[in-house]
Design an enzyme around this catalytic site. Structure first.
Site, short mmCIF file in Angstrom:
data_model
loop_
_atom_site.label_atom_id
_atom_site.label_comp_id
_atom_site.label_asym_id
_atom_site.label_seq_id
_atom_site.Cartn_x
_atom_site.Cartn_y
_atom_site.Cartn_z
N HIS A 25 44.30 34.93 59.85
CA HIS A 25 43.31 34.80 58.76
C HIS A 25 42.48 33.52 58.92
O HIS A 25 42.88 32.47 58.40
CB HIS A 25 44.04 34.78 57.42
CG HIS A 25 44.62 36.10 57.05
ND1 HIS A 25 43.90 37.09 56.43
CD2 HIS A 25 45.85 36.61 57.25
CE1 HIS A 25 44.66 38.16 56.25
NE2 HIS A 25 45.86 37.90 56.74
N SER A 56 26.24 33.33 25.19
CA SER A 56 27.42 32.85 24.48
C SER A 56 27.46 31.33 24.43
O SER A 56 28.27 30.74 23.73
CB SER A 56 28.68 33.35 25.18
OG SER A 56 28.82 32.68 26.42
N GLY A 57 26.59 30.69 25.23
CA GLY A 57 26.63 29.23 25.30
C GLY A 57 27.55 28.77 26.42
O GLY A 57 27.61 27.59 26.74
N GLY A 58 28.27 29.69 27.03
CA GLY A 58 29.10 29.35 28.18
C GLY A 58 28.22 29.16 29.41
O GLY A 58 27.02 29.46 29.38
N VAL A 59 28.83 28.68 30.49
CA VAL A 59 28.06 28.36 31.69
C VAL A 59 27.34 29.61 32.22
O VAL A 59 26.14 29.59 32.49
CB VAL A 59 28.99 27.82 32.80
CG1 VAL A 59 28.18 27.38 34.01
CG2 VAL A 59 29.84 26.69 32.28
N ASP A 60 28.10 30.70 32.35
CA ASP A 60 27.55 31.88 33.02
C ASP A 60 26.35 32.47 32.26
O ASP A 60 25.30 32.70 32.83
CB ASP A 60 28.63 32.96 33.20
CG ASP A 60 29.86 32.41 33.89
OD1 ASP A 60 29.73 31.37 34.57
OD2 ASP A 60 30.94 33.01 33.77
N SER A 61 26.56 32.71 30.97
CA SER A 61 25.46 33.35 30.26
C SER A 61 24.30 32.38 30.07
O SER A 61 23.14 32.80 30.04
CB SER A 61 25.92 33.95 28.93
OG SER A 61 26.29 32.94 28.03
N SER A 62 24.57 31.09 30.00
CA SER A 62 23.46 30.12 29.87
C SER A 62 22.62 30.13 31.15
O SER A 62 21.39 30.13 31.09
CB SER A 62 23.98 28.71 29.63
OG SER A 62 24.75 28.67 28.47
N GLU A 85 39.95 32.79 57.33
CA GLU A 85 39.40 32.42 56.02
C GLU A 85 40.33 31.52 55.23
O GLU A 85 39.93 30.88 54.25
CB GLU A 85 39.06 33.68 55.21
CG GLU A 85 40.24 34.51 54.71
CD GLU A 85 40.80 35.50 55.74
OE1 GLU A 85 40.58 35.28 56.96
OE2 GLU A 85 41.46 36.46 55.34
N LYS A 145 32.15 30.71 40.63
CA LYS A 145 31.84 29.77 39.54
C LYS A 145 31.09 28.53 40.02
O LYS A 145 30.10 28.12 39.42
CB LYS A 145 33.16 29.34 38.89
CG LYS A 145 32.97 28.68 37.56
CD LYS A 145 32.84 29.75 36.51
CE LYS A 145 32.58 29.21 35.15
NZ LYS A 145 32.50 30.32 34.19
N CYS A 197 42.80 40.83 60.41
CA CYS A 197 44.11 41.34 60.06
C CYS A 197 44.11 42.88 60.02
O CYS A 197 43.95 43.51 61.05
CB CYS A 197 44.58 40.72 58.74
SG CYS A 197 46.35 40.97 58.48
N TYR A 198 44.23 43.48 58.83
CA TYR A 198 44.18 44.96 58.77
C TYR A 198 42.88 45.46 59.39
O TYR A 198 42.87 46.47 60.11
CB TYR A 198 44.27 45.40 57.31
CG TYR A 198 44.24 46.91 57.14
CD1 TYR A 198 45.38 47.66 57.35
CD2 TYR A 198 43.06 47.56 56.77
CE1 TYR A 198 45.36 49.05 57.20
CE2 TYR A 198 43.04 48.94 56.61
CZ TYR A 198 44.19 49.68 56.83
OH TYR A 198 44.17 51.04 56.69
N GLY A 221 44.33 43.95 54.44
CA GLY A 221 44.74 44.91 53.41
C GLY A 221 46.22 45.18 53.56
O GLY A 221 46.81 44.87 54.59
#
Ligand code: XMP
Length: 515
Positions: free
Chosen positions: A170, A224-230, A172, A371, A82-83, A55
């Site tokens: 870090h 919506s036909g997008g990846v997420d909502s599909s 990560e 995603k 870190c923080y 942070g």
């Protein structure tokens, strides 16, 4: 139910999402919470481990985000990064001070205790990624130093008995060699997670959780036909069958022919057995957006109208108990409602509902996924690859790809230009190598000459970015011949456009979309 949960407590650093991501790469399920999460909630979640992120603050500042000592006394292993590492020392009686010179970038790590669990199976000659100004000058009682660097006396420390670990650098960030292995050592060896979390368990567990939550209630899903909502819709449909109704709002801000394409896939006669309703509200949207040019106001209007259309459809269906949205993790963070990162854009598909809405609750089954994880879930659900690997399209659609006021004429221009752009990218065979690409209509008009006539028309901007997680991005290197072809076709085929530009800006400082 979700077992073996690791929680990441967010103190507002820039790599917070990466921490969650790396933990997931170890096949351990993890969720991110703000540092404001209560100790009671943490106890109720009973995580196998807790990771405190970096942070931007100094932990000894009065107003700096902190956590009570109790967190370190739960008997749950804690790793501070870190923080988070400095905070752990500060709260437990060590000392954190401001260094005369900060330490940024790749740094040689000198491991003092090669038998530390954190360093199991890693070479003792590593480079780590540092980014700090404050440093731990004295570890808290019970801790021992396990590594250092030339400028940093405590690069990592541990209190094995209390299962507390602090890492100043870090792990990560991929620049830290074997960083993921160190995180894996923490979650698997120290926390005792089995590392068997997979996307298929996500799908199964989500279906189960949705069934339990919804019971015999009715659910409405914005598709919506997008990846997420599909993916969200198919997941819900798997869980509750025809208790689900999918509403596809054609707000007139979709890509060329997209409305018909979505209907062909999800509508009657398509490949899914869904209750599918298409609502054509193009005119209504253009009317609402008349005269509005501020990006956030446009987003709010588009989002609110979306909810209104939903409400109306819900009323037609009868009582609706839940509303599903395809929100994914980056939406949550960038809207400032997840961890502590600053709000960049109010993605309209995130967050609560206006007061007057009749739904009991929103279900966001993909809220914790990145995603690529959503795509994996999509494949797991048997959704065809061409749908799963579609590039993202924002909820507010072309509304945020038309700078300034949205009109039907401008929508047509950007649709046609975007269609040509996508067509040429497809023909060049480079589509799958670009993360996201589209045309946007700038609000700029300039003078040109066409067929001996003076023109005063709009400029189209072409955008193409390479990105892993959509949080950062770089302009893609599209071959010049392709750009040239696109330019010439757009100027010739799209009325009202007399100039085409290619946007080279990376994110940050730009964003992927134009508004
Ligand atoms: P930015 O423009 O913030 O975009 O760099 C990051 C990713 O998010 C998408 N995006 C949105 N998606 N509602 C959405 O559903 C929105 O308001 C929105 N704004 C941006 C964008 O297409 C990119 O993939």
């Amino acid at each position: 139910m979700k077992k073996e949960l690791v929680i990441v407590i967010d103190f507002g650093g820039q790599y917070n999402q990466l921490v969650a991501r790396r933990v997931r790469e170890c096949n351990v399920y993890c969720e991110i919470y703000s540092y404001k999460v209560s100790i009671e909630k943490i106890k109720a979640m009973n995580p196998k481990g807790i990771i405190l992120t970096g942070g931007p603050n100094s932990c000894y500042d009065e107003k700096a985000p902190t956590y009570s000592k109790e967190l370190f006394e739960l008997g749950i292993p804690v790793l501070g990064l870190c923080y988070g590492a400095q905070l752990m020392m500060h709260v437990l009686g060590g000392k954190v001070e401001t260094a005369l010179v900060g330490e940024y970038g790749k740094t040689d790590l000198i491991i003092d205790k090669t038998d530390s669990a954190i360093y199991a199976g890693v070479s003792d000659n590593l480079v780590c990624w540092m980014s700090h100004f404050d440093y731990i000058s004295k570890v808290a009682p019970g801790f021992e130093i396990v590594s250092h660097t030339d400028n940093c006396p405590v690069a990592a420390a541990q209190n094995v008995e209390a299962n507390l670990y602090a890492i100043q650098y870090h792990p990560e960030v991929l620049h830290t060699q074997s960083g993921t292995k160190m995180l894996s050592n923490f979650v698997i060896q120290v926390c005792g997670c089995s590392g068997d979390w997979r996307m298929d368990s996500f799908v199964e567990e989500s279906i189960q959780a949705i069934k339990e939550k919804v019971g015999d209630g009715k659910v409405l899903c914005g598709l919506s036909g997008g990846v997420d909502s599909s993916v969200a819709a198919v997941l819900l449909s798997r869980a509750i069958g025809n208790q689900l109704t999918c509403v596809f709002v054609d707000h007139g801000l979709l890509r060329k022919d997209e409305g018909d394409e979505v209907e062909a896939i999800f509508g009657p006669g398509g490949q899914y057995d869904l209750n599918f309703i298409r609502v054509n509200v193009q005119e209504r949207y253009y009317e609402k957006l008349k005269g509005v040019s501020d990006p956030e106001t446009k987003r709010k209007i588009i989002g609110e109208e979306f909810i209104r259309v939903f409400e109306e459809e819900a009323q037609k269906i009868g009582k609706v108990d839940y509303l599903v949205q395809g929100t994914i993790y980056p939406d949550v963070v960038e809207s400032g409602v997840g961890g502590e990162s600053a709000m960049i854009k109010s993605h309209h598909n995130v967050g609560g509902l206006p007061d007057c809405v009749d739904f009991k609750e929103i279900i966001e089954p993909l809220r914790d996924l990145f995603k690529d994880e959503v795509r994996k879930a999509g494949l797991e659900l048997g959704i065809p690859e061409y749908l799963v690997f579609r590039q993202p399209f924002p909820g507010p659609g072309l509304g945020i790809r038309i700078i300034g006021e949205v009109t039907e004429e401008k929508v047509k221009m950007v649709q046609d230009a975007d269609f040509i752009y996508r067509d040429e990218i497809d023909k060049a065979g480079i589509a799958s190598s670009i993360g996201q690409y589209f045309a946007a209509l700038t609000n700029m008009r300039s003078v040109g000459v066409m067929g001996d006539e003076r023109t005063y028309d709009f400029a189209v901007a072409l955008r193409a970015v390479n990105t892993v997680d959509f949080m950062t991005a770089e302009a893609a290197e599209i071959p010049y011949e392709v750009l040239n072809k696109v330019m010439s076709r757009i100027i010739n085929e799209v009325r009202g456009v007399n100039r085409v530009m290619y946007d080279l800006t990376s994110k940050p400082p730009g964003t992927i979309e134009f508004e």
